[in-house]
Design an enzyme around this catalytic site. Structure first.
Site, PDB file in Angstrom:
ATOM      1  N   ASN A  95     118.567 -41.476 -68.909  1.00  0.00           N
ATOM      2  CA  ASN A  95     119.576 -42.404 -68.394  1.00  0.00           C
ATOM      3  C   ASN A  95     120.844 -41.621 -68.054  1.00  0.00           C
ATOM      4  OD1 ASN A  95     119.775 -41.981 -71.251  1.00  0.00           O
ATOM      5  ND2 ASN A  95     121.313 -43.598 -71.361  1.00  0.00           N
ATOM      6  N   HIS A  96     121.688 -42.200 -67.182  1.00  0.00           N
ATOM      7  CA  HIS A  96     122.838 -41.466 -66.640  1.00  0.00           C
ATOM      8  C   HIS A  96     124.125 -42.159 -67.061  1.00  0.00           C
ATOM      9  CE1 HIS A  96     124.436 -38.261 -64.482  1.00  0.00           C
ATOM     10  NE2 HIS A  96     124.012 -38.496 -63.272  1.00  0.00           N
ATOM     11  N   GLN A  97     124.840 -41.589 -68.041  1.00  0.00           N
ATOM     12  CA  GLN A  97     126.032 -42.222 -68.587  1.00  0.00           C
ATOM     13  C   GLN A  97     127.342 -41.592 -68.136  1.00  0.00           C
ATOM     14  OE1 GLN A  97     125.704 -42.488 -72.898  1.00  0.00           O
ATOM     15  NE2 GLN A  97     124.714 -44.470 -72.680  1.00  0.00           N
ATOM     16  N   ASP A 105     126.320 -35.496 -68.690  1.00  0.00           N
ATOM     17  CA  ASP A 105     124.917 -35.672 -69.072  1.00  0.00           C
ATOM     18  C   ASP A 105     124.088 -34.412 -68.857  1.00  0.00           C
ATOM     19  OD1 ASP A 105     125.656 -38.206 -69.658  1.00  0.00           O
ATOM     20  OD2 ASP A 105     124.651 -39.161 -67.967  1.00  0.00           O
ATOM     21  N   GLU A 143     118.064 -43.192 -62.154  1.00  0.00           N
ATOM     22  CA  GLU A 143     119.042 -44.137 -61.618  1.00  0.00           C
ATOM     23  C   GLU A 143     119.782 -43.566 -60.411  1.00  0.00           C
ATOM     24  OE1 GLU A 143     121.140 -46.342 -65.150  1.00  0.00           O
ATOM     25  OE2 GLU A 143     120.403 -44.405 -65.850  1.00  0.00           O
TER      26      GLU A 143
END
Length: 730
Positions: free
Chosen positions: A53-55, A59, A125
């Site tokens: 996931n891309h926060q 990252d 994403e």
């Protein structure tokens, strides 16, 4: 992309060591999950595609430093590759491949990398999240995995969305939040049943989206509701305003904690540890505070349905062996519940909130202000996540109400499941008009916003059809939960601009009428998301979302839920749904066997729950509700769905209300009886609707009874027990 210069390799290795030490010191990085030796390369996974996931902008750097994989190649957007932070960070310690998502040949390069044996790290994403939840998941990485047969390694990053390197501008930020790197078991995408390349791409893309949702769910929930309250308060700050009710007072987390501890301590003097305490209260802040306070002090709140009538309330009290009931003088007077309370047997004490507050002594105030408020975890009773958090009662629409024991684990897991697929955030304001004695109103309308940092407005009655739309407009609410009946009535009285801020309108508890769906879209431009669940599953089982929506269905199953369909003799379409998941109840409390917890029964074994619903699941995983097993009648030897008969009436007369029950018939076994508010509806109109829908002649009721209004329970569901009695007398 790579550099074979040995000097640069040494410099890169040294830079990695220094940078890793700095990041570890600042962010206290934890790596959880798989055996690191496996990831380091033992030959079992020759083609490895890491998805994460891309926060935030950090990252890639964090993964490059702490992911225990040899010589990974990172897939990077060409625009990000030009930024100074990237050139200083990731490019200094790992190989990367700049990719332009607009280039249709971009994924070909990734395929060649995997085929060469290099592990590849990619963010499906394609962009950093703006909501805190998953964004749109692109099909490209799924296409690569399907084309190469690569093993997928899901990795969940947590913590970076709260840093200053994220794009979450309104979320509480920390300079150096703790980062968790959770490595999940390797898996592969399933594309079974795909007829061609395009279908395989679509199915693999959908499978990847579901995998990402399961990955988002993997974070274990907190142990207790009270513990979750303490955690979210620490994250968002004590001063954040989270709850408001009709008294037009906004309460902060600090205020709610203070009220919870005070009421929990005082109520504890009128009950024993482990005792189930009945709550007969409306949607108000003290009701919520008392619920949380009771759990903190080792009591289990039992939420009584004050619309159930004396018999229903008595059955609930008997099932849960209630001896103590907490209510309010003002509420009893306003709701005219005095006679019902007097008729209840077996209660040893009735405690009123107004009297409870008078019992607050100076010692209690000193304890609260000097100790409990500042060390809230230390004053709470130690509790397991498997212990009962609350007892709710079934609606009684098909029989006597049963007590449903929901553990802390079940409720918190269901909240986590919902958050994995719908981006409820601290920017949202939820309008909850559904009573807290209803599982939809408790979990979805109250605890979900409270424990995610969103604010909630508690309104005591869903029946004020003119007031609620105005309230949604005045408070700029963004999320509304309701039943089809309630939503239809709000649409009738609302101004077209009343719901201008709503992002999500979610319907549950009963089938969403087509007329209501169309009315909301035409009048407000809002697509209602229909869901499905049961009190026994805390309650959500499936729901439509903006990313996975299909009209006429109740959506796809939530992450973490297993489902099986068992055939039912005489019913050709679908099967009897059994589910298993972390949100399933601990068991039932029944009036005929008071106080004894009965585990959910299912022919599939322990942990499974038989829903009693006949459903179909299409090839894309969307759930179609055919009807309840108990809502089938055997007419002339054939099983006929009462809901199918109701659909005929709704088609013939869409602007009125209809319900179908059955009565014994000597010649056909059973006969259908239609109750309708349309005085003009006749059998000829029903037969015409049957021809239009292609329905069997057996679904056309022969007996039609005109009524002024259908009997409805307090939850908004049709009262089929009363209808059955009316049908037998018809």
């Amino acid at each position: 992309m790579t550099d074979s210069n040995p000097v640069k390799s040494v410099v890169r290795a040294a830079a990695r060591i220094v940078l890793r030490a700095v990041v570890q010191l600042l962010f206290r990085v934890r790596v959880e999950g798989m055996d690191k030796a496996l990831l380091a390369g033992d030959g079992r996974h020759s083609r490895l595609l890491v998805i994460a996931n891309h926060q935030s902008f950090l990252d890639g750097i964090v993964l490059g430093l702490f992911l225990p994989i040899k010589r990974p190649v990172f897939i990077v957007h060409t625009e990000y590759a030009k930024r100074p932070l990237f050139r200083f960070g990731l490019s200094a310690m790992a190989d990367y491949l700049p990719v332009d998502p607009g280039n249709p040949m971009a994924m070909k390069q990734v395929i060649r990398l995997l085929e060469s044996g290099r592990p590849v790290v990619i963010f499906p994403e394609g962009r950093i999240t703006l909501t805190g939840a998953l964004m749109k998941v692109y099909e490209g990485p799924a296409f690569v995995a399907e084309k190469t047969g690569a093993t997928l390694l899901p990795v969940r990053l947590d913590g970076l969305s709260r840093s200053y390197f994220s794009k979450m501008t309104r979320r509480p930020r920390k300079l150096f939040p703790q980062i968790t790197l959770a490595i999940l078991p390797p898996t592969a995408l399933a594309t079974l049943g795909a007829a061609n390349a395009k279908a395989r791409r679509q199915k693999s893309g959908e499978a990847l989206r579901r995998l990402m949702q399961e990955m988002a769910l993997a974070q274990p929930p907190q142990r207790t509701l009270y513990g979750a309250l303490c955690n979210v308060m620490k994250l968002h700050g004590r001063r954040r305003r989270v709850v408001e009710d009709i008294r037009q007072v906004e309460y902060t987390y600090h205020d709610l904690l203070k009220m919870s501890l005070a009421l929990g301590r005082l109520a504890g003097r009128h009950s024993l540890p482990g005792e189930k305490v009945g709550l007969l209260l409306p949607n108000m802040t003290p009701s919520l505070a008392l619920l949380l306070g009771l759990t903190a002090f080792g009591r289990t709140p039992a939420m009584l349905n004050y619309t159930a009538g004396v018999d229903g309330m008595q059955a609930a009290c008997d099932a849960a062996c209630l001896r103590t009931l907490i209510t309010s003088h003002a509420f009893v007077a306003q709701a005219k519940l005095g006679d019902k309370l007097d008729a209840l047997k077996g209660l040893q004490r009735i405690v009123y909130l107004e009297d409870l507050r008078k019992e607050m002594t100076w010692r209690d105030k000193l304890w609260l202000m000097g100790w409990a408020l500042w060390f809230p975890r230390r004053v709470a009773v130690e509790a397991s996540s498997e212990e009962a958090a609350v007892v709710l009662f079934t609606s009684g629409s098909e029989g006597k109400p049963k007590g449903v024991v929901l553990s802390h684990r079940a409720i918190l897991a269901n909240i986590a499941q919902i958050r994995a697929i719908i981006d409820i955030s601290d920017d949202d304001r939820v309008l909850n008009v559904l009573p807290m004695f209803h599982s939809f109103g408790l979990t979805g309308g109250t605890l979900l916003p409270l424990l995610t940092g969103a604010s909630v407005f508690l309104y005591p009655s869903p029946l004020h059809y003119r007031v609620i739309p105005e309230l949604a407009y005045d408070r700029a609410c963004t999320v509304l939960f309701g039943t089809s009946t309630f939503l239809g009535n709000y649409a009738r009285f609302a101004h077209p601009y009343d719901f201008y801020r709503l992002r999500y309108v979610v319907s549950g508890a009963e089938k969403l009428a087509l007329t209501v769906r169309e009315q909301w879209f035409e009048k407000f431009g809002i697509r209602i998301l229909e869901g499905y669940g049961a009190t026994e599953t805390a309650p959500v089982i499936a729901v439509n979302t903006p990313m996975a929506y299909r009209s006429g269905t109740v959506g796809q199953f939530l992450p973490g839920i297993e489902a099986r369909l068992l055939p039912v003799p005489g019913i050709e379409r679908g099967g009897l749904l059994h589910v298993r998941g972390p949100n399933v109840m601990s068991g039932y409390l029944r009036a005929d066997n008071p106080g004894v917890l009965q585990a959910p029964a299912s022919s599939e074994g322990p942990g499974w729950y038989e829903t009693g619903d006949i459903v179909e699941i299409d090839d894309d995983g969307f759930v179609h509700i055919v009807g309840r097993v108990k809502r089938f009648a055997k007419v002339a030897g054939e099983m006929v769905s009462l809901e199918a008969a109701e659909k005929l009436a709704q088609t013939a007369s869409p602007d009125t209300q209809h319900a179908v029950s059955c009565q014994d018939d000597e010649s056909k076994g059973e006969a259908l009886v239609l109750f309708t508010t349309d005085p003009q509806l006749d059998r000829a109109s029903l037969q015409k609707a049957a021809q239009q829908l292609g329905s069997s002649e057996l679904t056309v009721p022969r007996k039609i009874v005109r009524v002024d209004a259908l009997p409805v329970l307090g939850t908004g569901k049709t009262d089929y027990v009363t209808l059955k009695r009316m049908a037998e007398a018809a």
